[in-house]
Design a protein around this motif. Structure first.
Motif, PDB file in Angstrom:
ATOM      1  N   SER A  55       0.834  -1.214   0.000  1.00  0.00           N
ATOM      2  CA  SER A  55       0.000   0.000   0.000  1.00  0.00           C
ATOM      3  C   SER A  55       0.860   1.252   0.000  1.00  0.00           C
ATOM      4  CB  SER A  55      -0.927   0.014   1.214  1.00  0.00           C
ATOM      5  OG  SER A  55      -1.879  -1.026   1.119  1.00  0.00           O
ATOM      6  N   ASP A 176      -5.916  -0.937  -4.814  1.00  0.00           N
ATOM      7  CA  ASP A 176      -5.322  -1.576  -3.635  1.00  0.00           C
ATOM      8  C   ASP A 176      -6.272  -2.647  -3.109  1.00  0.00           C
ATOM      9  OD1 ASP A 176      -3.909  -2.297  -1.426  1.00  0.00           O
ATOM     10  OD2 ASP A 176      -3.659  -0.245  -0.646  1.00  0.00           O
ATOM     11  N   GLU A 177      -6.013  -3.896  -3.470  1.00  0.00           N
ATOM     12  CA  GLU A 177      -6.850  -5.033  -3.084  1.00  0.00           C
ATOM     13  C   GLU A 177      -8.334  -4.751  -3.336  1.00  0.00           C
ATOM     14  OE1 GLU A 177      -5.575  -7.407   0.069  1.00  0.00           O
ATOM     15  OE2 GLU A 177      -3.768  -6.263   0.479  1.00  0.00           O
TER      16      GLU A 177
HETATM   17 MG   LIG Z   1      -2.096  -2.843   2.094  1.00  0.00          MG
END
Ligand SMILES: [Mg+2]
Ligand SMILES: Nc1ncnc2c1ncn2[C@@H]1O[C@H](COP(=O)(O)OP(=O)(O)O)[C@@H](O)[C@H]1O
Length: 246
Positions: A55, A176-177
């Motif tokens: 991240s 991000d995911e």
């Molecule tokens: Mg992360």
């Protein structure tokens, strides 16, 4: 400690190049010399264990966080050298971001969430609403246009979040995911929508995931460990992107 001068030059032909990124939070070294190229129109998966710095890398590449050391170059400009105003303008115009939990504005309807980036860019309300509606349609959530995020399923809000990230026609999307909180079916719908749209518009995608099935949608995969790239090639040439065109 490495210095900028020792870092390899930004990758030729890369849309975004990161070199030797270091970023600490207190005593935690989130990034320890990470380097990465994202090429035009490429879908790049970044994988790694929780806490490996994924991240933080995404935040640095997208200009949300300034690294302590190292450089991020976009279109020949080094982000670190830009004043805050110019950086946020660039982020608004050229980048789109999607997080694990959509992070839509809870008080706004789906339509208004998607129209917002256009309004911020100076588009008139009527046109912004029209374009936002088209993007909701494309992602199969037009029926949810008047709902607030609280009234939608996780998969629906992620598709609205994708529409919001793509509505301005960015050169790069940072995800991000994006499927991290979804069940398999909803995750597949979100990934299919993202990949299809990115291909169509040659938008580069940096996709963080720890799901191998999600990483399989990418052209290339890079692994992070302890804040640095340890597998895959940080600088792999844009051959993948070229191959795809064929
Ligand atoms: Mg992360
Ligand atoms: N804003 C922050 N404040 C303090 N520590 C942070 C912050 N962001 C990240 N970290 C720490 O930096 C390390 C890397 O975090 P992160 O980039 O979120 O990794 P990942 O996304 O791979 O799980 C972790 O140890 C995390 O706790």
């Amino acid at each position: 400690m490495s210095t900028r001068d020792e870092q390899p030059l930004p990758g030729a032909g890369a849309l975004i190049s990161a070199r030797g990124l270091r970023k600490s939070y207190g005593r935690t070294e989130a990034l320890r010399g990470a380097s990465l190229d994202l090429h035009e129109g490429e879908i790049l998966a970044v994988t790694g264990a929780s806490g490996s710095g994924k991240s933080t890398l995404l935040h640095c590449l997208s200009g949300i966080v300034r690294p302590d050391e190292g450089t991020v170059t976009y279109g020949g400009e080094e982000l670190g050298g830009l004043p805050e105003g110019r950086l946020s303008e660039l982020r608004r115009r050229d980048f789109g971001v999607v997080f694990q939990f959509g992070q839509l504005i809870p008080e706004l309807t789906a339509l208004d969430n998607v129209a917002l980036p256009l309004l911020l860019a100076g588009t008139r309300r009527g046109e912004a609403n029209e374009r936002a509606g088209e993007w909701l349609e494309r992602f199969g959530v037009r029926g949810q246009a008047d709902l607030r995020p609280g009234g939608m399923s996780g998969g629906q809000s992620q598709r609205v979040a994708l529409a919001r990230a793509l509505v301005t026609g960015p050169r790069a999307v940072f995800a991000d995911e994006p499927t991290g909180a979804l069940d398999t079916l909803a995750g597949e719908q979100v990934m299919t929508a993202l990949v299809h749209t990115a291909r169509e518009s040659a938008t580069a995608v940096l996709l963080i995931t720890h799901d191998a099935q999600v990483a399989a949608y990418a052209d290339r995969e890079v692994g992070l460990r302890d804040g640095a790239v340890h597998s895959g090639s940080a600088q792999a040439a844009g051959q993948e992107a070229v191959r795809r065109e064929g």
